[in-house]
Structure formats: C-alpha cells, structure tokens
Design a protein around this motif. Sequence first.
Motif, short mmCIF file in Angstrom:
data_model
loop_
_atom_site.label_atom_id
_atom_site.label_comp_id
_atom_site.label_asym_id
_atom_site.label_seq_id
_atom_site.Cartn_x
_atom_site.Cartn_y
_atom_site.Cartn_z
N ARG A 171 -1.53 -61.37 1.58
CA ARG A 171 -1.68 -62.72 1.04
C ARG A 171 -3.17 -63.01 0.89
O ARG A 171 -3.95 -62.82 1.83
N ALA A 172 -3.53 -63.45 -0.27
CA ALA A 172 -4.95 -63.68 -0.55
C ALA A 172 -5.46 -64.86 0.26
O ALA A 172 -4.75 -65.85 0.46
N GLY A 173 -6.68 -64.75 0.69
CA GLY A 173 -7.32 -65.86 1.39
C GLY A 173 -7.66 -66.99 0.43
O GLY A 173 -7.81 -66.78 -0.77
N LEU A 174 -7.80 -68.18 1.00
CA LEU A 174 -8.05 -69.35 0.15
C LEU A 174 -9.41 -69.26 -0.54
O LEU A 174 -9.54 -69.53 -1.74
N GLY A 175 -10.41 -68.85 0.23
CA GLY A 175 -11.74 -68.74 -0.36
C GLY A 175 -11.78 -67.70 -1.47
O GLY A 175 -12.37 -67.93 -2.54
N THR B 133 -2.13 -72.56 -6.59
CA THR B 133 -0.68 -72.61 -6.43
C THR B 133 -0.24 -71.72 -5.26
O THR B 133 -1.03 -71.00 -4.67
N SER B 134 1.05 -71.80 -4.98
CA SER B 134 1.66 -71.00 -3.91
C SER B 134 0.93 -71.19 -2.58
O SER B 134 0.78 -70.24 -1.81
N THR B 135 0.45 -72.38 -2.37
CA THR B 135 -0.33 -72.66 -1.17
C THR B 135 0.13 -73.98 -0.56
O THR B 135 0.13 -75.01 -1.24
N THR B 136 0.53 -73.93 0.68
CA THR B 136 1.04 -75.12 1.35
C THR B 136 0.00 -75.66 2.32
O THR B 136 -0.56 -74.90 3.12
N THR B 153 -4.39 -74.76 5.28
CA THR B 153 -3.33 -74.23 4.43
C THR B 153 -2.71 -73.01 5.08
O THR B 153 -3.19 -72.53 6.11
N ASP B 154 -1.65 -72.51 4.46
CA ASP B 154 -0.95 -71.36 5.03
C ASP B 154 -1.55 -70.04 4.58
O ASP B 154 -0.95 -68.99 4.75
N ARG B 155 -2.73 -70.07 3.99
CA ARG B 155 -3.39 -68.83 3.57
C ARG B 155 -4.39 -68.36 4.61
O ARG B 155 -4.91 -69.18 5.38
N PRO B 156 -4.66 -67.06 4.64
CA PRO B 156 -5.76 -66.60 5.49
C PRO B 156 -7.04 -67.31 5.07
O PRO B 156 -7.22 -67.61 3.86
N ASP B 157 -7.90 -67.55 6.03
CA ASP B 157 -9.14 -68.25 5.69
C ASP B 157 -8.79 -69.55 4.97
O ASP B 157 -9.39 -69.92 3.97
N GLY B 158 -7.81 -70.26 5.51
CA GLY B 158 -7.16 -71.32 4.71
C GLY B 158 -7.62 -72.72 4.95
O GLY B 158 -6.98 -73.66 4.47
N ASP B 159 -8.72 -72.92 5.67
CA ASP B 159 -9.22 -74.29 5.86
C ASP B 159 -10.05 -74.72 4.65
O ASP B 159 -10.88 -73.95 4.16
N LEU B 160 -9.80 -75.92 4.20
CA LEU B 160 -10.51 -76.44 3.04
C LEU B 160 -11.02 -77.83 3.40
O LEU B 160 -10.24 -78.75 3.62
#
Lengths: 262, 441
Positions: A171-175, B133-136, B153-160
């Motif tokens: 799963r891709a990271g947000l950054g 998208t595809s991000t909760t 968020t539910d992604r790695p490195d997911g803090d925004l």
Amino acid sequence: MILACLKWVTHPGEPHDERFAGISPADQSALEFALVQAAALGLGVTAVTVGPAGAEKVLRDALACGAQRAVRIHSAGTLSSAEVADALAAAAPAARWVWCGDYSLDRGTGSVPAYLAAALDAQQALGVISVAWQGDGVVATRRLDGGRRELLSVAAPAVISVEGATAHLRRAGLGALRAAASATIDVVHPAAPAHIDEAVVRAYRPRARALAAPLGEQPLDRLRALAATGAATATRVETVTLAPPAAAARIAAALREWGYLD
Amino acid sequence: MTARSVPTDRDVDVVVVGGGPAGSCAALVAARAGLSVVLLERGPFPGSKNMYGGVVYPRILDELIPEWWNDVPIQRWVTRRSTMLLTETQALTVDFRAGAWGAPPYNGATAYRPDFDNWLACHAQAAGAQLITSTTATGLLRDSAGTVIGVRTDRPDGDLTAHVVIACDGVNSFLAKEAGLYEHTDAKHFTLGVKETLALPKHVIDERFGVRGREGVDIEIIGATGGVNGGGFLYTNLDTIAIGVVLKLSKLGAQQQRPEQIIATLKQHPAIAPLVQDGELKEYSAHIIPEAGLTMMPKMTTDGMLVAGDAAALCLAAGIWLEGVNFAMASGMYAGQAAVEAVQANDTSAVGLAGYQRRLSDTFVLKDHRKLRRAPALVLSDRVQHLYPGMVANVVERMFRVDNPNPKPGVRRIFNQERKRAGVRRRDLLRDGWTGFRSFG
C-alpha cells in the motif's frame, strides 16, 4: 534496470469511463516482485504501460509504491501482442529483468511476455506461481499437468510473468501518493509497426486435414462409409500382441492409414 | 486560479475528508482562494461508495459553477412532483407539473451520485485541490492544546497536518464524534433508506409517467411502509426507476421487519405495481439518513475543524421537502469560505472559524431547519403515519362514491365520521394541524 509492465484495461461495460479502469491482480503481483527485487539488487524499477493519457493513473500508483520512473507508451487504439511487445522492448532495451502479469483484466491472450522475451532476446519464465531469490537470479515455479511443478533457474536478462496470487502489492504511503500526483511521466510514441500481423485480423479457418479414402469394395460401400462419418469403419478395433518395436510400428501404420499421419 | 500558498508549519492549508457534495464544494472554494487543499476520499473515486440516487436541487451551485446545467451529469430534470397517500387499497395523489423546471435554470434533477459526485470533485481538482482516493481518515491529529491539526489516514506514513480540517465524512461521522462535536447520538434520530433500482426502457418510463425527453418525476409516498414509521419514494432516471422506503430505525427494529419486504409490499400496491411492472432489478442499496434536523445537529466548529454535510446532520426531512445534497453543497461551500478567512487571518481557532456558523445561520441552511424544526417529528409521528392516511383516503372515497338513491352527504359530516372511525381525537388533530401550520405556513 527492472521493468514492470502493467496493462491498463477499461471495464468492458464502461469502455469510455476511466474510473473503472485498472490493472489485474497479476500485474499488481508483478509490480511487487519488481520492487522487492529492485530493493535486493539496488536497482530502480521502471513502470511502463501502453495506453492513452488516462492510463497514467496506474503509473502514478506504481510511482507511489516505489517505482523510480514511469513510462507511458502512447496508444489510443488496440495493438497486437507483438506490437505491444515491440513497443515495450523499444522503450526499455536495456531492461535486465522484466516482470509482467500472467493475465490482464480483459483476459487477453497472455502472449505479450513471450513476445517481449523474444524481442529482448531474454530468457522467459511464464505463468509463474512462486518466486524465490537465488543470488542475482530467480528460481521460478511453474504449474505442470497432474499437479506437478517445474522449477526454472532464471538469470538476467529475463522476462517473468506471474499469477495474481503470488504477491500482494504494498500500500502506497500518503506522502508518496501526493508526490506521485505531480511526478513526471515519460510519454513515448511508438514507431509505426513494421509489419501487419495478418493472423490478428484474419478470420479463423481450421487447418485442412488429409483424410484416408473411404473403405469399401463397391462405390455404395464407400459412400456409406462417408455418410456414416467413418466412425464405424475407420476406427476398427483390433487387438494384437506384439513386441514393443513391432507394436509401435503397427500403431504408426494404423494412424497413417486413418489419416492422422502424413 | 490564484497562486497557491505554501504552508510552512503544516503539510497543507486545508484537508477535506470525504469526496461527497459537501467535501467537493469545500475543497473547490478553498482551492479557488489559493489555499493548498487535499480532498480525501475513501472509495476508489468520489461517489463510488454512495448509495443515494434521488433528487438533487443544485440551485446553490449558481454561486460556484456558472451555468452548471450545461455539463452536470444528471438523469432527468424533475418537472412533475407528486405526493401520494396510500392505504392498503387506496391512493390519493396530489400531482404538480411545471414545464419551466425542464429548462434553464431548472429546479431539481434525478441523478446517479457516483456521476454527480465525481463531476463535482473534478471541478475541485480543476481548481487546484489534490484528490487522494482509496484513503480513509481514521482519526484526528491534535497538538498539546487539543487543537485539531490534521488527520491520520490508513496509509503508511499516513499523517496529514493542516491548518483546518473540514469533516465531510458523512452520516455517522467518526471525526465529528472524535472531536466531541456530537453531545449525544440516538438511533431514533436516524432513518434507514433502502432503494431498488429497476431497469426499464426509456420509452416505457416516458409512457408510464407521462414525461418526454429529459423530463422526470419525483413521487413521495406516505403510508405504505408496513406499519413502520417512514415514507416511500419513486424517482425516474433515464432508463431506470428508483423505488424505496425511508424507515425510522427504532420502529424498524422494534417491529422486526425486513426493509426489502417493505419495498416488495410497496411494489405490489395497486397504485405502484403498474409503474414498476417488469422492471429488472439492477441494484439494491441501503443508507442511514440523519433525519432529526436541529434536534441532532452537532457543534459545527472546534479549534482547527469544521463539520459539514451529512456529518453535520444537515438533511431536511420535512414531509413535502426531502433535501440533503443542496444542504451538503451549501454547508461545504460555507465551510470552505470560513476556512479561507481563518487561514488568511492566521486564526484557525473556533473563534477564527466562527464565520461558518454565521453563514449557516444567515442562509437557508439553518433558517430552513429552524423554520421546519417541528416537521420531522410531526411527519414521522404515529398519527401522521398510521391514522391520517386512512382517514383522509376514506373521506375522499366517500366524497366521490355515488350512493344513489341516498343524497350526497356533507363533507364535514363525512370528515367527522371518518375521524371518529380512525380514532383521531379532535384535540390531537388540532394540535397537529397547528404544528403543521407553524412549520409549513
């Protein structure tokens, strides 16, 4: 360089709606293997797809997952497998490892990896169901009939196509996802195909097969033999007991008589 | 487009959670003002998770997208509105047709929300918002003072991190609850909307509903929900119709009825069956609706955060008015404006974001809810649901029945007889009438 080939496919029910387009689980597995191998070998992954501008979404997703470069081979229409393979090979002639999905979302022929291996003059391991790393090479497992398996020791340059359940794409990271949104995607316009693959457009014609002449003393017998599809006459049951060389010769003679051998 | 600002101490100026109408309008406004905006959507594209498919009243879009009707992906323009009162065998319909609603600037339209929401999000993207998208969003980020400074968020490195979080994460908003904006939630404040989408050829829909071209029909139904308080609806799309019911959750649970059975019963009603006959079921979906209006609304702002759309319970369910998307779009737009003001003033505290509440209060968003604050309870009351439909239908039936050689009875006499037969007390009738008059009058 490691190449991950991703086939972007629109939904058959919504061919003009790119929201429903994507890549197959097999392509996702291929990308994951490419990323894992790249990390192990210290190489970079180039993600490549063939399609219109809308196909760039899958490339951006690949960049977000860790690919270093993305290439879109521009195509607004349908290309044959050979043309796709030629375009891919031209876009990445120095690829050492090429990872493909064994099938695409539209369940095409699955023949691009084989064409690509030929175009790159590379080894091929197709329909792989598991991958093990062995030094700089790969041990690929293929399915055989009867539940048996085939182990292939593959060295670069090689094309490997994998099934969908072999790996789960990270799963891709947000950054990374945000950065990929504005990343540069190289667009390549393929050269016009040098040849037209007539097999693609030619209507299907079954190959002609030589049939033995109908058996029968009289013309009427031969007509009856033809009208009865030959089932009763051409497959005469005969039980013989012979030594193996003689038995093989007898079988070959029978097959020749029935028209299965020239 | 204005030059985009680059926040120094946050990843972005504004993060909008939820790519529905509220979220896209908020993102659109903030991005147009030059703020850096991220629009988070949990589905693979905006609208992909949406179960709604009803009537949209996009008038508020006049302020955001000039001549929006030229490219908005709608199904049909609503030119007929009907209200049906059903008993088991009777149907009383008030039918209204307005030809003007079928031409610019239009009034309402039936739409598939996956198309509508995606279109709106595309406008936000065109304005400069970044759609992910595809991000909760799984939670809020706060600083040591408790101020909301972003989302996880539910992604790695997911803090925004962001100066302002606008929560448009729909009914049952986890972010609004986590922020403490909801003092309490109660199942009786919610209804369950269930819907079937039935495919029919366009010409069949046109013939059955008496419309042509892109003209469409919106039918609201009272009294055919199998004893569960609620209502029904029937909308025409281009080559499908949407039929469904909205059911009070507490009653549905108490009566242990299945919503799909209630729809099946509604489809068999003599007044409905000819309209839906031979329709091929394409979709069955369900959705929770916040229907209690002002009673259930949360605090709209806290330090660093705003809440809009269904997440703020901004859904108007007042009998003849069943609206939600317009309130979502408007609240999103005002939230975006308030966020812009706050970021530009470098004050994103609740005080700095107070412009949002002010805008809601000064416009139809809260004015309509205040005016109609008693309507949801009245419409979903036992008398309106179970006694009045039969009473009114019987009155009308006796009015039109010819009982010769008996002379025609007076309407007043019929009404009183039917009122008594239905068990409706005069003072309850007067009280409900007064409540209705104060709400709708």
